[in-house]
Scaffold this active site. Structure first.
Site, mmCIF file in Angstrom:
data_model
loop_
_atom_site.group_PDB
_atom_site.id
_atom_site.type_symbol
_atom_site.label_atom_id
_atom_site.label_comp_id
_atom_site.label_asym_id
_atom_site.label_seq_id
_atom_site.Cartn_x
_atom_site.Cartn_y
_atom_site.Cartn_z
ATOM 1 C CB CYS A 138 48.707 -66.264 152.227
ATOM 2 S SG CYS A 138 49.046 -67.677 153.301
ATOM 3 C CG ASN A 150 45.938 -70.455 156.868
ATOM 4 O OD1 ASN A 150 45.187 -71.138 157.558
ATOM 5 N ND2 ASN A 150 46.316 -69.262 157.264
ATOM 6 C CB CYS A 195 54.295 -68.576 154.706
ATOM 7 S SG CYS A 195 55.142 -70.133 154.373
ATOM 8 N NE ARG A 196 52.273 -65.279 151.009
ATOM 9 C CZ ARG A 196 51.804 -65.190 149.779
ATOM 10 N NH1 ARG A 196 51.998 -64.089 149.072
ATOM 11 N NH2 ARG A 196 51.126 -66.186 149.242
ATOM 12 C CB SER A 197 47.283 -65.757 155.913
ATOM 13 O OG SER A 197 47.353 -67.144 155.786
ATOM 14 C CG ASP A 232 54.920 -67.911 149.059
ATOM 15 O OD1 ASP A 232 55.389 -68.288 150.159
ATOM 16 O OD2 ASP A 232 54.161 -68.620 148.381
#
Length: 169
Positions: free
Chosen positions: A13, A16, A18-20, A133
């Site tokens: 993401c 690095n 939150c999402r990934s 996000d």
């Protein structure tokens, strides 16, 4: 008999945090449940350098804990060498997909990069197939991301285990 080479999977993401890392944690949780940890190398990275060395966002960790997932990674930036280190690279949104493809130096690298939600069983019902996000929103956004990565991780696992090299449309 030789030992099978581990499958190497990377989730990417922007920052690095939150999402990934949520996707990395969901995928690790799934392969641990299936007793397949030794068959994989799993990591996450960001296309930016904003959060290098930081733990995942507190709300990312909290949403993961609610699903029984532990996040223990530290943020790092994606490097061109990651194309050589990983078999599959999953971008969390179209912007990161574009950034990764622009760093690729050949077709082999480009073929490794896939939009994460390509494998989301609910992608057809979402007009924007990006993992949203949650950074500037409330906790509900982090919970939504966790739900997306949990359900999508299963299909990604099935795909990489299949040995297929053609990504579904």
């Amino acid at each position: 008999m030789s030992e099978q080479k581990p499958l190497r999977v990377l989730f990417v993401c922007h920052g690095n945090i939150c999402r990934s890392p949520a996707a990395e944690g969901a995928f690790k949780h799934l392969i641990q449940e299936r007793e397949m940890l030794s068959r994989f190398v799993v990591d996450s990275a960001g296309t930016s350098s904003f959060h290098i060395g930081e733990r995942p966002h507190p709300d990312t960790r909290r949403a993961a804990r609610e699903k029984g997932v532990t996040l223990d990674s530290l943020a790092r930036q994606f490097e061109v060498e990651d194309f050589d280190k990983f078999d599959w690279i999953f971008a969390m949104d179209h912007k990161n997909l574009s950034d990764l493809l622009s760093m690729a130096t050949n077709d082999a690298d480009r073929k490794k990069v896939v939009l994460f939600r390509t494998f989301d069983p609910q992608r057809e019902s979402d007009p924007i197939p990006d993992v949203p996000d949650p950074y500037y929103g409330g906790f509900a956004g982090f919970q939504d991301v966790q739900r997306i990565v949990m359900r999508t991780a299963e299909n990604i696992l099935d795909f990489v285990l299949s040995g297929k090299t053609t990504v579904p449309k």
